[in-house]
Design an enzyme around this catalytic site. Sequence first.
Site, PDB file in Angstrom:
ATOM      1  N   GLU A  96       0.819  -1.209   0.000  1.00 44.79           N
ATOM      2  CA  GLU A  96       0.000   0.000   0.000  1.00 44.79           C
ATOM      3  C   GLU A  96       0.853   1.260   0.000  1.00 44.79           C
ATOM      4  OE1 GLU A  96      -1.972  -1.069   3.874  1.00 44.79           O
ATOM      5  OE2 GLU A  96      -1.537   1.031   4.261  1.00 44.79           O
ATOM      6  N   CYS A 109       3.772   8.289   0.336  1.00 50.56           N
ATOM      7  CA  CYS A 109       4.394   7.408   1.320  1.00 50.56           C
ATOM      8  C   CYS A 109       4.487   6.023   0.678  1.00 50.56           C
ATOM      9  CB  CYS A 109       3.520   7.391   2.574  1.00 50.56           C
ATOM     10  SG  CYS A 109       4.079   6.216   3.820  1.00 50.56           S
ATOM     11  N   CYS A 116       6.986  -7.031   6.933  1.00 50.22           N
ATOM     12  CA  CYS A 116       8.119  -6.489   7.693  1.00 50.22           C
ATOM     13  C   CYS A 116       8.505  -7.495   8.756  1.00 50.22           C
ATOM     14  CB  CYS A 116       7.697  -5.170   8.347  1.00 50.22           C
ATOM     15  SG  CYS A 116       9.062  -4.304   9.168  1.00 50.22           S
ATOM     16  N   CYS A 120       7.549  -4.430  15.429  1.00 45.69           N
ATOM     17  CA  CYS A 120       7.107  -3.377  16.358  1.00 45.69           C
ATOM     18  C   CYS A 120       5.692  -3.695  16.862  1.00 45.69           C
ATOM     19  CB  CYS A 120       7.128  -2.002  15.677  1.00 45.69           C
ATOM     20  SG  CYS A 120       8.786  -1.516  15.186  1.00 45.69           S
ATOM     21  N   CYS A 123       2.435  -1.871  15.403  1.00 47.26           N
ATOM     22  CA  CYS A 123       2.362  -1.670  13.956  1.00 47.26           C
ATOM     23  C   CYS A 123       1.620  -2.807  13.246  1.00 47.26           C
ATOM     24  CB  CYS A 123       3.782  -1.553  13.403  1.00 47.26           C
ATOM     25  SG  CYS A 123       3.844  -1.353  11.624  1.00 47.26           S
ATOM     26  N   CYS A 337      -0.786   3.271   8.805  1.00 47.70           N
ATOM     27  CA  CYS A 337       0.279   2.275   8.702  1.00 47.70           C
ATOM     28  C   CYS A 337      -0.120   0.826   8.456  1.00 47.70           C
ATOM     29  CB  CYS A 337       1.104   2.357   9.980  1.00 47.70           C
ATOM     30  SG  CYS A 337       1.321   4.017  10.572  1.00 47.70           S
TER      31      CYS A 337
END
Length: 349
Positions: A96, A109, A116, A120, A123, A337
């Site tokens: 995205e 962005c 990932c 975190c 997130c 995010c």
Amino acid sequence: MENIVKKDICSFNYGELAEEMHAMGEKPFRSRQLYEWLHVKLADSFEEMTNLSKSLRGKLSQAYAIPKAEVVERQISKEDSTEKFLFGLEDGNMIESVLMRHPYGNSVCVSSQAGCRMGCRFCASAIGGLKRNLAASEMLRQIYQIQRLTKERVSHVVVMGTGEPLDNYENLLKFIEILTDANGLHIGQRNVTVSTCGIVPNMRRLANEKLQITLALSLHAFTQEKREYLMPVASRYDLQDVLDACSFYFEKTGRRVTFEYALAKGVNDSNEDADGLAKLLSGRNCHVNLIPINPVKEREFKESGQPAVLAFQNKLVKSGINATVRRELGRDIDAACGQLRKKYMDTQE
Ligand code: SAH
């Protein structure tokens, strides 16, 4: 013949493309035309390249591919014209990107990885783990597609979408090189920001590239302990080493580092946290970007209310630290995010 793996023609920089064309027996001006089609006119097929001969277009499409990113979903915020795009890559991975319209220009962005592996805790992108790195062309294509679809120029790029850019170092560098090349879209290096969770060796490597891009560090806590709790990757690097790498970046490039600090209610938003942060950063030429945390439904974190955010900012400013609160854009469109990608992945399970 059909199973030949075609080379990704959009991940070659200007010089590499010239070499490829030279090896095919083409004149230098052909390579220039081709580069312009790919990186200025943003072509996504060889057929469009009408000033190249039919036979050359045929040869190119046999040996090379222009990796596609199809728009799977496009959401437009009713509140502030922010747009969010979900792109489907050729292998089925989803990524995205967000388009933000600012008074100073349009900013995109971009995602640097499909998924990932940094983990975190607050997130959404960490939830399914890392699928794979994105090629330079796949990072570029997010911007190219958005520019084509909106017919508006993109002037700023932030690498703050899904993924850890410094965990995909080579492709990130190639991406920046092509993005800022005068023969391509020619976005100013100073208009490019790369955000990292703090991979120290690659922060130092990046400093040595002596680019004029902005480095943003996701700090989120003023102690090693709290940072490790929020960001498991922090256990690999001592907070002092991370900050030293930021100083090194500033020394090498003259670019002021941005510290990102996402405020979670009752976790890192107290007076003590603000004082600790101010002390940690005192005397540094830096900028703190406070982000009220975006609540992700799988995570327990809640956003700090506006009074807490403003009090936190005031404390920093009073201590001489330059601090701003990030404008929250596109909240009504899953723009937080990794949430659009996550929502899509949930429907596929
Ligand atoms: N991996 C890089 C870049 C991608 S994340 C990094 O860690 O910096 C971009 C920024 O969004 C980071 O500062 C990250 O910590 C922050 N972020 C992630 N999830 C968030 C959430 N739910 N609310 C607010 N900020 C978040």
